[in-house]
Design a protein around this motif. Structure first.
Motif, PDB file in Angstrom:
ATOM      1  N   ILE A 186      -6.285  12.393 -20.214  1.00 15.54           N
ATOM      2  CA  ILE A 186      -5.015  10.903 -20.073  1.00 15.54           C
ATOM      3  C   ILE A 186      -4.940  11.758 -19.188  1.00 15.54           C
ATOM      4  O   ILE A 186      -3.847  13.159 -18.687  1.00 15.54           O
ATOM      5  N   ALA A 187      -4.173  10.821 -17.880  1.00 21.25           N
ATOM      6  CA  ALA A 187      -3.180  11.541 -16.470  1.00 21.25           C
ATOM      7  C   ALA A 187      -2.978  10.011 -16.142  1.00 21.25           C
ATOM      8  O   ALA A 187      -3.905   9.193 -15.956  1.00 21.25           O
ATOM      9  N   LEU A 188      -1.993  10.443 -15.528  1.00 19.25           N
ATOM     10  CA  LEU A 188      -1.312   9.766 -15.001  1.00 19.25           C
ATOM     11  C   LEU A 188      -1.874   8.977 -13.073  1.00 19.25           C
ATOM     12  O   LEU A 188      -1.832  10.498 -13.678  1.00 19.25           O
ATOM     13  N   VAL A 189      -2.511   8.498 -12.519  1.00 23.00           N
ATOM     14  CA  VAL A 189      -3.011   7.823 -11.290  1.00 23.00           C
ATOM     15  C   VAL A 189      -2.151   7.912 -10.364  1.00 23.00           C
ATOM     16  O   VAL A 189      -1.530   6.614 -11.456  1.00 23.00           O
ATOM     17  N   ALA A 190      -2.510   7.883  -9.329  1.00 26.14           N
ATOM     18  CA  ALA A 190      -1.996   6.843  -8.111  1.00 26.14           C
ATOM     19  C   ALA A 190      -2.971   6.966  -7.066  1.00 26.14           C
ATOM     20  O   ALA A 190      -3.093   8.052  -6.607  1.00 26.14           O
ATOM     21  N   ASP A 191      -3.480   5.571  -6.061  1.00 28.81           N
ATOM     22  CA  ASP A 191      -4.134   5.611  -5.475  1.00 28.81           C
ATOM     23  C   ASP A 191      -3.262   4.795  -4.189  1.00 28.81           C
ATOM     24  O   ASP A 191      -3.286   3.252  -4.458  1.00 28.81           O
ATOM     25  N   ARG A 192      -4.023   4.606  -2.752  1.00 25.97           N
ATOM     26  CA  ARG A 192      -4.416   3.704  -1.943  1.00 25.97           C
ATOM     27  C   ARG A 192      -5.421   3.252  -1.819  1.00 25.97           C
ATOM     28  O   ARG A 192      -5.845   3.784  -1.814  1.00 25.97           O
ATOM     29  N   ILE A 193      -5.951   1.862  -1.986  1.00 23.65           N
ATOM     30  CA  ILE A 193      -7.373   1.411  -1.809  1.00 23.65           C
ATOM     31  C   ILE A 193      -7.291   0.412  -0.728  1.00 23.65           C
ATOM     32  O   ILE A 193      -6.304  -0.585  -0.332  1.00 23.65           O
ATOM     33  N   GLU A 194      -8.297   1.336   0.124  1.00 28.92           N
ATOM     34  CA  GLU A 194      -8.565  -0.100   1.871  1.00 28.92           C
ATOM     35  C   GLU A 194      -9.119  -0.662   0.617  1.00 28.92           C
ATOM     36  O   GLU A 194     -10.674  -0.419   1.146  1.00 28.92           O
TER      37      GLU A 194
ATOM     38  N   PRO B 191       0.559  -0.811   0.348  1.00 31.34           N
ATOM     39  CA  PRO B 191       0.024   0.292   0.219  1.00 31.34           C
ATOM     40  C   PRO B 191       1.230   0.902  -0.134  1.00 31.34           C
ATOM     41  O   PRO B 191       0.405   2.533  -0.664  1.00 31.34           O
ATOM     42  N   GLY B 192       2.461   1.690   0.519  1.00 34.98           N
ATOM     43  CA  GLY B 192       2.945   2.398   0.704  1.00 34.98           C
ATOM     44  C   GLY B 192       3.283   3.085  -1.088  1.00 34.98           C
ATOM     45  O   GLY B 192       3.903   4.170  -1.446  1.00 34.98           O
ATOM     46  N   VAL B 193       3.531   2.005  -1.972  1.00 32.23           N
ATOM     47  CA  VAL B 193       3.388   2.399  -3.514  1.00 32.23           C
ATOM     48  C   VAL B 193       2.748   3.291  -3.887  1.00 32.23           C
ATOM     49  O   VAL B 193       3.695   4.505  -4.581  1.00 32.23           O
ATOM     50  N   ALA B 194       1.497   3.667  -3.149  1.00 31.98           N
ATOM     51  CA  ALA B 194       0.672   5.014  -3.913  1.00 31.98           C
ATOM     52  C   ALA B 194       1.171   6.187  -3.186  1.00 31.98           C
ATOM     53  O   ALA B 194       1.867   7.051  -4.317  1.00 31.98           O
ATOM     54  N   ARG B 195       1.612   6.116  -1.734  1.00 36.79           N
ATOM     55  CA  ARG B 195       2.401   7.810  -1.677  1.00 36.79           C
ATOM     56  C   ARG B 195       4.106   7.808  -2.485  1.00 36.79           C
ATOM     57  O   ARG B 195       4.891   9.124  -2.640  1.00 36.79           O
ATOM     58  N   GLU B 196       4.493   7.245  -2.724  1.00 38.30           N
ATOM     59  CA  GLU B 196       5.972   6.417  -3.476  1.00 38.30           C
ATOM     60  C   GLU B 196       5.550   7.297  -4.131  1.00 38.30           C
ATOM     61  O   GLU B 196       6.135   8.351  -5.218  1.00 38.30           O
ATOM     62  N   LEU B 197       4.231   6.853  -5.324  1.00 38.22           N
ATOM     63  CA  LEU B 197       4.121   7.091  -6.998  1.00 38.22           C
ATOM     64  C   LEU B 197       3.887   8.881  -7.305  1.00 38.22           C
ATOM     65  O   LEU B 197       4.362   8.948  -8.195  1.00 38.22           O
ATOM     66  N   THR B 198       3.172   9.096  -5.978  1.00 35.46           N
ATOM     67  CA  THR B 198       2.808  10.077  -6.136  1.00 35.46           C
ATOM     68  C   THR B 198       3.669  10.940  -6.446  1.00 35.46           C
ATOM     69  O   THR B 198       3.734  12.374  -7.230  1.00 35.46           O
ATOM     70  N   GLY B 199       5.505  11.358  -5.447  1.00 33.21           N
ATOM     71  CA  GLY B 199       6.471  12.000  -5.625  1.00 33.21           C
ATOM     72  C   GLY B 199       7.177  11.048  -7.267  1.00 33.21           C
ATOM     73  O   GLY B 199       7.660  12.064  -7.883  1.00 33.21           O
ATOM     74  N   THR B 200       7.615  10.524  -6.838  1.00 34.68           N
ATOM     75  CA  THR B 200       8.345   9.796  -7.950  1.00 34.68           C
ATOM     76  C   THR B 200       7.255  10.748  -9.198  1.00 34.68           C
ATOM     77  O   THR B 200       8.147  10.819 -10.454  1.00 34.68           O
ATOM     78  N   LEU B 201       6.402  10.017  -9.933  1.00 40.56           N
ATOM     79  CA  LEU B 201       5.478  10.226 -11.647  1.00 40.56           C
ATOM     80  C   LEU B 201       5.225  11.688 -11.365  1.00 40.56           C
ATOM     81  O   LEU B 201       4.469  12.600 -11.661  1.00 40.56           O
TER      82      LEU B 201
ATOM     83  N   PRO C 245      -2.256   8.920   0.656  1.00 31.19           N
ATOM     84  CA  PRO C 245      -1.722   8.982  -0.178  1.00 31.19           C
ATOM     85  C   PRO C 245      -2.326   8.663  -1.790  1.00 31.19           C
ATOM     86  O   PRO C 245      -2.935   7.801  -1.948  1.00 31.19           O
ATOM     87  N   GLY C 246      -2.073   9.614  -2.768  1.00 30.59           N
ATOM     88  CA  GLY C 246      -2.269   8.758  -4.300  1.00 30.59           C
ATOM     89  C   GLY C 246      -2.047  10.930  -4.690  1.00 30.59           C
ATOM     90  O   GLY C 246      -2.074  11.918  -3.960  1.00 30.59           O
ATOM     91  N   GLY C 247      -2.390  10.711  -6.490  1.00 30.99           N
ATOM     92  CA  GLY C 247      -2.801  12.036  -6.719  1.00 30.99           C
ATOM     93  C   GLY C 247      -3.000  11.145  -8.229  1.00 30.99           C
ATOM     94  O   GLY C 247      -3.244  10.225  -8.563  1.00 30.99           O
ATOM     95  N   MET C 248      -2.636  12.525  -8.950  1.00 26.63           N
ATOM     96  CA  MET C 248      -2.903  12.390 -10.698  1.00 26.63           C
ATOM     97  C   MET C 248      -2.145  13.569 -11.000  1.00 26.63           C
ATOM     98  O   MET C 248      -1.641  14.686 -10.362  1.00 26.63           O
TER      99      MET C 248
ATOM    100  N   GLY D 140      -0.887  15.960  -5.540  1.00 28.86           N
ATOM    101  CA  GLY D 140      -0.757  15.457  -4.247  1.00 28.86           C
ATOM    102  C   GLY D 140      -2.604  15.380  -3.762  1.00 28.86           C
ATOM    103  O   GLY D 140      -3.449  16.468  -4.440  1.00 28.86           O
ATOM    104  N   ARG D 141      -3.018  14.818  -2.688  1.00 27.50           N
ATOM    105  CA  ARG D 141      -4.357  15.445  -2.071  1.00 27.50           C
ATOM    106  C   ARG D 141      -4.340  16.251  -1.020  1.00 27.50           C
ATOM    107  O   ARG D 141      -5.088  16.554  -0.569  1.00 27.50           O
ATOM    108  N   GLY D 142      -2.773  16.374  -0.863  1.00 25.66           N
ATOM    109  CA  GLY D 142      -2.702  16.979   0.954  1.00 25.66           C
ATOM    110  C   GLY D 142      -2.208  15.475   1.415  1.00 25.66           C
ATOM    111  O   GLY D 142      -2.278  14.893   1.727  1.00 25.66           O
ATOM    112  N   ALA D 143      -1.535  16.347   2.918  1.00 27.45           N
ATOM    113  CA  ALA D 143      -1.014  15.614   3.593  1.00 27.45           C
ATOM    114  C   ALA D 143      -1.738  14.898   4.195  1.00 27.45           C
ATOM    115  O   ALA D 143      -1.686  13.858   5.079  1.00 27.45           O
ATOM    116  N   GLU D 144      -3.105  15.485   5.206  1.00 27.79           N
ATOM    117  CA  GLU D 144      -4.275  14.801   5.903  1.00 27.79           C
ATOM    118  C   GLU D 144      -4.945  13.530   4.852  1.00 27.79           C
ATOM    119  O   GLU D 144      -5.904  12.706   4.907  1.00 27.79           O
ATOM    120  N   ALA D 145      -5.181  13.649   3.123  1.00 27.60           N
ATOM    121  CA  ALA D 145      -5.673  13.144   2.905  1.00 27.60           C
ATOM    122  C   ALA D 145      -4.957  11.424   2.807  1.00 27.60           C
ATOM    123  O   ALA D 145      -4.019  11.560   2.544  1.00 27.60           O
TER     124      ALA D 145
END
Length: 194
Positions: free
Chosen positions: A170-178, A129-139, A150-153, A143-148
């Motif tokens: 067309i957008a690159l996306v990453a998200d953590r899914i519960e 589940p930590g991949v979403a946070r990492e990819l938000t930065g590397t890609l 992890p994930g972004g577009m 992001g959606r903010g510190a309190e949201a």
């Protein structure tokens, strides 16, 4: 619509993946091993290296996988908690199918054996589940903010439709899914019209 609202709206579409359990049909007759060509086509779409027409062609070809429960072109149906049309409760866009890869592939620098196709996106699924946070930065995703969660577009392409009055995105996306039983990360490409 301002970019932040658009970002939130598009990410919600990807979050719809969480509402469908990532379980393949257990009947071996209903599964198929994807070919190298099918895998390459899917990976090109996941990496936003294809246009919206290519995505729509695949999504249209797979439209009956969910209803029929039959595997097609390497894609397997995914149960959506009693919603036969792939539309999970809450009206969010549902999952159409999942491709289980015969061997791990690297997507955005991480290994995966699962690709998920929805009506608006095609993403790789990662058990970490930590991949979403990492990819938000590397890609370099917004992001959606510190309190949201992890994930972004990041929008890669936005233009008026050739035949219509919408805007193709067309957008690159990453998200953590519960998801159940444990959270996962997804990352890939969103192909939509707004």
């Amino acid at each position: 619509m301002n970019p932040r609202t658009l970002t939130s709206a598009l990410l919600l579409a990807v979050i719809g993946l969480a509402l469908a359990p990532a379980t393949l049909a257990s009947d071996p007759a209903r599964t198929s091993v994807p070919t190298r060509t099918q895998i390459n086509q899917a990976l090109k779409l996941v990496n936003c290296k294809a246009d919206r027409k290519a995505f729509r062609t695949l999504a249209f070809a797979m439209r009956d996988v969910q209803d029929s429960g039959e595997a097609k072109a390497g894609w397997q149906p995914i149960a959506t908690e009693g919603e036969g049309d792939g539309m999970p409760p809450g009206g969010m866009m549902g999952v159409i199918a999942e491709m289980r890869l015969p061997a791990p592939v690297r997507v955005f620098g991480h290994e995966t054996t699962r690709l998920i196709l929805s009506r608006m996106s095609i993403v790789a699924a990662f058990d970490d589940p930590g991949v979403a946070r990492e990819l938000t930065g590397t890609l370099e995703l917004e992001g959606r903010g510190a309190e949201a969660p992890p994930g972004g577009m990041r929008v890669l392409h936005s233009a008026p439709e050739e035949h219509g009055d919408g805007i193709e995105v067309i957008a690159l996306v990453a998200d953590r899914i519960e998801s159940d039983p444990s959270p996962i990360s997804v990352a890939g490409c969103l192909y939509t019209t707004r």
